[in-house]
Design a protein around this motif. Structure first.
Motif, PDB file in Angstrom:
ATOM      1  N   LEU A 229       5.261  -5.383   6.088  1.00 52.63           N
ATOM      2  CA  LEU A 229       4.922  -4.792   4.783  1.00 52.63           C
ATOM      3  C   LEU A 229       4.875  -5.739   3.593  1.00 52.63           C
ATOM      4  O   LEU A 229       4.915  -5.287   2.460  1.00 52.63           O
TER       5      LEU A 229
ATOM      6  N   HIS B 241       0.158  -6.006  -0.010  1.00 48.33           N
ATOM      7  CA  HIS B 241      -0.301  -4.693  -0.457  1.00 48.33           C
ATOM      8  C   HIS B 241      -1.220  -4.053   0.588  1.00 48.33           C
ATOM      9  O   HIS B 241      -1.138  -2.860   0.855  1.00 48.33           O
TER      10      HIS B 241
ATOM     11  N   GLN C  83       0.834  -2.554   3.243  1.00 52.76           N
ATOM     12  CA  GLN C  83       1.486  -1.331   2.770  1.00 52.76           C
ATOM     13  C   GLN C  83       0.521  -0.150   2.845  1.00 52.76           C
ATOM     14  O   GLN C  83       0.883   0.947   3.281  1.00 52.76           O
TER      15      GLN C  83
END
Length: 167
Positions: free
Chosen positions: A134, A137, A140
């Motif tokens: 993670l 971005h 994520q």
């Protein structure tokens, strides 16, 4: 009849042997990568990340014709699953392996695992693996897109209900 049962049993034994070899390979890779950080990147370059993701999504015993599925959903997790997840977790400590994980749709495979296992150790390692992934971005968004947050919340609820424990 008797012969086809014998053949099915032999196929299951073969599938078990394949699994043992895969588990042993994952275990060796885990120890190597944990002790020598540069080994993670080299293993990733050699295709280990994609291989582990596909192993997590597949079990040779399920495709052994006539074989009975050994694991009920939410039942005990097979030990090799722990090694595949542990090894993936170590490999993802090397950011250079993140693209391979994304390309192999590792998020979806781990989320699916989180949704169906009640093995606390596997849940912890799968969550840690996603956590290693993670750091960008884009990653994520990918984890969110395949239901990662919901899967982790579901695991927390199973933990609180006492349904998560030893395999």
């Amino acid at each position: 009849g008797m012969q086809s049962e014998q053949a099915a049993a032999e196929r299951l034994v073969q599938a078990e042997k394949v699994l043992e070899m895969r588990e042993e390979a994952a275990r060796l890779l885990f120890h190597l990568s944990a002790q020598m950080p540069h080994a993670s990147a080299r293993a990733g370059k050699a295709g280990a990340v994609a291989a582990l993701v596909s192993l997590l999504g597949d079990d040779p015993r399920d495709s052994a014709e006539g074989a009975v599925r050994v694991e009920a959903p939410g039942g005990p997790t097979r030990p090799h699953v722990q090694w595949f997840v542990n090894t993936l977790c170590v490999l993802l400590t090397a950011p250079v392996n993140h693209d391979a994980f994304a390309a192999a749709e590792g998020c979806g495979v781990l989320v699916s695992l989180l949704n169906r296992t009640n093995d606390a150790e596997v849940v912890e390692q799968a969550a840690r693996t996603l956590s290693n992934f993670l750091c960008t971005h884009r990653a994520q968004l990918q984890v969110a897109g395949c239901g990662g947050a919901e899967a982790l919340v579901g695991c927390m609820q199973r933990w609180m209900d006492g349904r998560l424990g030893e395999p």
